[in-house]
Design a protein around this motif. Structure first.
Motif, PDB file in Angstrom:
ATOM      1  N   VAL A 135     -47.732 -51.276  -3.225  1.00  0.00           N
ATOM      2  CA  VAL A 135     -48.779 -51.789  -4.154  1.00  0.00           C
ATOM      3  C   VAL A 135     -49.106 -50.624  -5.452  1.00  0.00           C
ATOM      4  CG1 VAL A 135     -51.104 -52.426  -4.736  1.00  0.00           C
ATOM      5  CG2 VAL A 135     -49.819 -53.278  -2.434  1.00  0.00           C
ATOM      6  N   HIS A 136     -48.912 -50.904  -6.510  1.00  0.00           N
ATOM      7  CA  HIS A 136     -49.288 -50.099  -7.671  1.00  0.00           C
ATOM      8  C   HIS A 136     -50.346 -50.661  -8.394  1.00  0.00           C
ATOM      9  CE1 HIS A 136     -48.144 -47.403 -11.036  1.00  0.00           C
ATOM     10  NE2 HIS A 136     -48.419 -48.227 -11.738  1.00  0.00           N
ATOM     11  N   VAL A 137     -51.260 -49.406  -8.596  1.00  0.00           N
ATOM     12  CA  VAL A 137     -52.744 -49.817  -8.992  1.00  0.00           C
ATOM     13  C   VAL A 137     -52.862 -49.158 -10.308  1.00  0.00           C
ATOM     14  CG1 VAL A 137     -53.704 -50.371  -6.666  1.00  0.00           C
ATOM     15  CG2 VAL A 137     -53.560 -47.736  -7.636  1.00  0.00           C
ATOM     16  N   THR A 138     -53.597 -49.465 -11.378  1.00  0.00           N
ATOM     17  CA  THR A 138     -53.915 -48.922 -12.531  1.00  0.00           C
ATOM     18  C   THR A 138     -55.427 -49.040 -12.714  1.00  0.00           C
ATOM     19  OG1 THR A 138     -53.614 -50.541 -13.703  1.00  0.00           O
ATOM     20  CG2 THR A 138     -51.632 -49.515 -13.411  1.00  0.00           C
ATOM     21  N   GLY A 139     -55.963 -48.469 -13.771  1.00  0.00           N
ATOM     22  CA  GLY A 139     -57.445 -48.730 -14.362  1.00  0.00           C
ATOM     23  C   GLY A 139     -58.364 -47.863 -13.742  1.00  0.00           C
ATOM     24  N   TYR A 140     -57.677 -46.667 -13.331  1.00  0.00           N
ATOM     25  CA  TYR A 140     -58.956 -45.727 -12.805  1.00  0.00           C
ATOM     26  C   TYR A 140     -59.605 -45.035 -13.953  1.00  0.00           C
ATOM     27  CZ  TYR A 140     -60.941 -41.524 -10.289  1.00  0.00           C
ATOM     28  OH  TYR A 140     -61.654 -40.696  -9.816  1.00  0.00           O
ATOM     29  N   ARG A 141     -61.013 -45.149 -13.852  1.00  0.00           N
ATOM     30  CA  ARG A 141     -61.983 -44.549 -15.077  1.00  0.00           C
ATOM     31  C   ARG A 141     -62.900 -43.735 -14.578  1.00  0.00           C
ATOM     32  NH1 ARG A 141     -61.964 -50.236 -15.360  1.00  0.00           N
ATOM     33  NH2 ARG A 141     -64.147 -50.350 -14.517  1.00  0.00           N
ATOM     34  N   ASN A 145     -65.488 -45.815 -11.786  1.00  0.00           N
ATOM     35  CA  ASN A 145     -65.318 -46.740 -10.919  1.00  0.00           C
ATOM     36  C   ASN A 145     -64.543 -45.927  -9.796  1.00  0.00           C
ATOM     37  OD1 ASN A 145     -62.875 -46.023 -11.999  1.00  0.00           O
ATOM     38  ND2 ASN A 145     -61.911 -48.192 -12.103  1.00  0.00           N
ATOM     39  N   HIS A 146     -65.083 -44.779  -9.414  1.00  0.00           N
ATOM     40  CA  HIS A 146     -64.360 -43.943  -8.274  1.00  0.00           C
ATOM     41  C   HIS A 146     -64.560 -44.617  -7.175  1.00  0.00           C
ATOM     42  CE1 HIS A 146     -62.676 -40.693  -6.291  1.00  0.00           C
ATOM     43  NE2 HIS A 146     -63.650 -40.706  -5.455  1.00  0.00           N
ATOM     44  N   GLU A 147     -65.777 -44.963  -6.667  1.00  0.00           N
ATOM     45  CA  GLU A 147     -66.243 -45.454  -5.513  1.00  0.00           C
ATOM     46  C   GLU A 147     -65.614 -46.803  -5.119  1.00  0.00           C
ATOM     47  OE1 GLU A 147     -67.275 -43.572  -3.141  1.00  0.00           O
ATOM     48  OE2 GLU A 147     -67.707 -42.086  -4.379  1.00  0.00           O
ATOM     49  N   PRO A 148     -65.473 -47.727  -6.015  1.00  0.00           N
ATOM     50  CA  PRO A 148     -64.740 -48.988  -5.671  1.00  0.00           C
ATOM     51  C   PRO A 148     -63.390 -48.922  -5.696  1.00  0.00           C
ATOM     52  CG  PRO A 148     -65.727 -49.175  -7.864  1.00  0.00           C
ATOM     53  CD  PRO A 148     -66.594 -47.994  -6.983  1.00  0.00           C
ATOM     54  N   TYR A 149     -62.838 -47.939  -6.299  1.00  0.00           N
ATOM     55  CA  TYR A 149     -61.308 -47.705  -6.407  1.00  0.00           C
ATOM     56  C   TYR A 149     -60.817 -46.787  -5.100  1.00  0.00           C
ATOM     57  CZ  TYR A 149     -57.119 -46.912  -9.281  1.00  0.00           C
ATOM     58  OH  TYR A 149     -55.990 -47.198  -9.876  1.00  0.00           O
ATOM     59  N   LEU A 150     -61.775 -46.091  -4.519  1.00  0.00           N
ATOM     60  CA  LEU A 150     -61.377 -45.272  -3.480  1.00  0.00           C
ATOM     61  C   LEU A 150     -61.501 -46.340  -2.297  1.00  0.00           C
ATOM     62  CD1 LEU A 150     -60.488 -42.659  -2.082  1.00  0.00           C
ATOM     63  CD2 LEU A 150     -63.068 -42.237  -1.957  1.00  0.00           C
ATOM     64  N   SER A 164     -48.882 -46.494  -5.074  1.00  0.00           N
ATOM     65  CA  SER A 164     -48.727 -45.544  -6.185  1.00  0.00           C
ATOM     66  C   SER A 164     -49.901 -45.933  -7.181  1.00  0.00           C
ATOM     67  CB  SER A 164     -47.210 -45.773  -6.915  1.00  0.00           C
ATOM     68  OG  SER A 164     -47.264 -47.213  -7.181  1.00  0.00           O
ATOM     69  N   CYS A 165     -50.040 -44.873  -8.013  1.00  0.00           N
ATOM     70  CA  CYS A 165     -51.238 -44.883  -9.189  1.00  0.00           C
ATOM     71  C   CYS A 165     -51.044 -43.899 -10.286  1.00  0.00           C
ATOM     72  CB  CYS A 165     -52.531 -44.526  -8.589  1.00  0.00           C
ATOM     73  SG  CYS A 165     -53.747 -44.159  -9.718  1.00  0.00           S
ATOM     74  N   ASP A 166     -50.930 -44.810 -11.396  1.00  0.00           N
ATOM     75  CA  ASP A 166     -50.847 -44.055 -12.759  1.00  0.00           C
ATOM     76  C   ASP A 166     -52.286 -43.752 -13.015  1.00  0.00           C
ATOM     77  OD1 ASP A 166     -50.355 -43.014 -15.443  1.00  0.00           O
ATOM     78  OD2 ASP A 166     -48.567 -43.870 -15.671  1.00  0.00           O
ATOM     79  N   VAL A 167     -52.775 -42.696 -13.251  1.00  0.00           N
ATOM     80  CA  VAL A 167     -54.021 -42.276 -13.404  1.00  0.00           C
ATOM     81  C   VAL A 167     -54.477 -42.737 -15.054  1.00  0.00           C
ATOM     82  CG1 VAL A 167     -53.751 -40.094 -14.069  1.00  0.00           C
ATOM     83  CG2 VAL A 167     -55.789 -40.964 -13.183  1.00  0.00           C
ATOM     84  N   GLY A 168     -53.847 -42.430 -15.903  1.00  0.00           N
ATOM     85  CA  GLY A 168     -54.076 -42.908 -17.128  1.00  0.00           C
ATOM     86  C   GLY A 168     -54.864 -41.979 -17.948  1.00  0.00           C
ATOM     87  N   GLY A 178     -63.083 -36.127  -8.909  1.00  0.00           N
ATOM     88  CA  GLY A 178     -62.763 -37.093  -7.652  1.00  0.00           C
ATOM     89  C   GLY A 178     -61.579 -37.805  -7.693  1.00  0.00           C
ATOM     90  N   ILE A 179     -60.666 -37.212  -8.723  1.00  0.00           N
ATOM     91  CA  ILE A 179     -59.466 -37.841  -8.645  1.00  0.00           C
ATOM     92  C   ILE A 179     -58.581 -37.117  -7.421  1.00  0.00           C
ATOM     93  CG2 ILE A 179     -58.497 -35.894 -10.358  1.00  0.00           C
ATOM     94  CD1 ILE A 179     -56.721 -37.952 -11.410  1.00  0.00           C
ATOM     95  N   PHE A 180     -59.158 -35.750  -7.184  1.00  0.00           N
ATOM     96  CA  PHE A 180     -58.386 -35.204  -6.152  1.00  0.00           C
ATOM     97  C   PHE A 180     -58.707 -35.694  -4.760  1.00  0.00           C
ATOM     98  CE2 PHE A 180     -59.043 -31.895  -9.601  1.00  0.00           C
ATOM     99  CZ  PHE A 180     -57.845 -31.722  -9.869  1.00  0.00           C
ATOM    100  N   GLU A 181     -59.682 -36.205  -4.704  1.00  0.00           N
ATOM    101  CA  GLU A 181     -59.986 -37.060  -3.585  1.00  0.00           C
ATOM    102  C   GLU A 181     -59.068 -38.259  -3.389  1.00  0.00           C
ATOM    103  OE1 GLU A 181     -63.865 -39.101  -1.227  1.00  0.00           O
ATOM    104  OE2 GLU A 181     -63.892 -38.940  -3.269  1.00  0.00           O
ATOM    105  N   LEU A 182     -59.047 -38.928  -4.386  1.00  0.00           N
ATOM    106  CA  LEU A 182     -58.063 -40.315  -4.610  1.00  0.00           C
ATOM    107  C   LEU A 182     -56.645 -39.948  -4.136  1.00  0.00           C
ATOM    108  CD1 LEU A 182     -58.582 -43.153  -5.551  1.00  0.00           C
ATOM    109  CD2 LEU A 182     -57.695 -42.453  -7.593  1.00  0.00           C
ATOM    110  N   MET A 183     -56.131 -38.800  -4.564  1.00  0.00           N
ATOM    111  CA  MET A 183     -54.792 -38.248  -4.564  1.00  0.00           C
ATOM    112  C   MET A 183     -54.344 -38.305  -2.890  1.00  0.00           C
ATOM    113  SD  MET A 183     -53.922 -35.068  -7.143  1.00  0.00           S
ATOM    114  CE  MET A 183     -53.942 -35.175  -8.696  1.00  0.00           C
TER     115      MET A 183
END
Length: 326
Positions: A135-141, A145-150, A164-168, A178-183
């Motif tokens: 699954v490839h996800v995009t749209g991290y803001r 939207n960190h909590e719903p994304y996580l 996979s994720c392209d953070v943008g 918080g991106i480091f938590e996502l990683m």
């Protein structure tokens, strides 16, 4: 049983590409241009189109307007063999549009998000999306939207999908930590050089990769014309880019992502994945539109054969258990 090689979650819109003009019109003026063309746009959509061209079974999850532009995007997806059964039809917003101006110096955009605003992460079905083995996800803001994304990422991991994720780009300017938590939960985390340096506060890509190695196991940084670098399990590898004539660089990063993740999904090592990514990015800039020049697998291998002087791509012989079982 997985139905798809990959499910792509994110944005899809129309790109109107304007080319061949000397200046923007002043108030009350009309300026004629050499060319104006319409294409599918949006990072997730361009990635999906490029990945499907490489022969993988792809499904797209997003929201499109119930209008002629939404139908155009669905038709283009179908022409590439992309499954559209997961796409939601909006009864509120029309399909988004981005106008891309492509002068010789740089690109400029005017964009309307439209139906993409309705993609609600908390209402996505993990069972539905995890029908893809990847699954490839995009749209991290960031903070927005960190909590719903996580929550979405954790739910998909529990279903057994690789992610996979392209953070943008962070248009808020915060570069939320918080991106480091996502990683920690993403199998392949992609970004460009500017994003990597902003998020880490480093001034060098290798330093940024070493910093991110504390959080993510597999990080990829796109370096534009200089190629790309990848870090997996603390080991950093680089591959140079290719010198090609660029007509339109829109979607080059998404094409790179498709090449890299094609390699990842098929079990290749990071060096081979970088070769695929750089080649797909180079080929994609040869025509107007973000996916118009995206290569199929034959074109990709022919390009690599020419540019490597007939030598084998590193890791080419490696095959995943999935592929051996086909």
């Amino acid at each position: 049983m997985n139905k798809f090689d990959a499910v792509v979650v994110g944005d899809a819109n129309i790109d109107l590409v304007v080319a061949g003009y000397g200046r923007f019109p002043q108030p009350g003026e009309e300026v004629f241009v050499d060319r104006m063309t319409m294409h599918v746009g949006g990072g997730a959509a361009l990635f999906a189109l490029s990945l499907a061209r490489l022969g993988l079974a792809v499904a797209f999850k997003g929201v499109l307007g119930s209008d002629s532009l939404g139908r155009f995007i669905r038709e283009q997806f179908a022409a590439y063999g992309i499954d559209t059964s997961l796409i939601q039809a909006s009864g509120v917003h029309p399909t988004g549009i981005s106008i891309a101006f492509n002068p010789d110096t740089d690109r400029s955009f005017i964009s309307y998000a439209g139906s993409n605003l309705e993609l609600d992460l908390d209402r996505l079905s993990p069972d539905e999306i995890a029908r893809g083995r990847h699954v490839h996800v995009t749209g991290y803001r960031g903070r927005e939207n960190h909590e719903p994304y996580l929550r979405m990422i954790k739910a998909l991991k529990r279903k057994g999908a690789t992610l996979s994720c392209d953070v943008g780009w962070d248009d808020s300017g915060e570069w939320y930590g918080g991106i480091f938590e996502l990683m920690r939960h993403i199998d392949v985390f992609l970004m460009n050089e500017t994003e990597a340096l902003h998020y880490t506060g480093c001034s060098d890509v290798d330093d940024a990769l070493r910093h991110m190695a504390q959080y993510g196991r597999h990080i990829v940084v796109k370096l534009g014309a200089d190629g790309a670098a990848a870090m997996k399990d603390g080991l950093i590898v680089r591959r140079p880019g290719h010198k090609v004539e660029a007509v339109d660089t829109t979607g080059a990063g998404d094409a790179f992502n498709a090449g890299y993740l094609y390699g990842f999904i098929e079990g290749r090592d990071p060096e081979a994945c970088l070769e695929y990514g750089n080649a797909c990015g180079a080929l994609s800039v040869g025509a107007y539109g973000g996916s118009t020049a995206a290569p199929d697998l034959r074109q990709l291998h022919a390009f690599l054969h020419r540019h490597r002087g007939g030598t084998e791509v590193p890791g080419e012989a490696a095959r995943s258990a999935w592929e051996r079982g086909k």
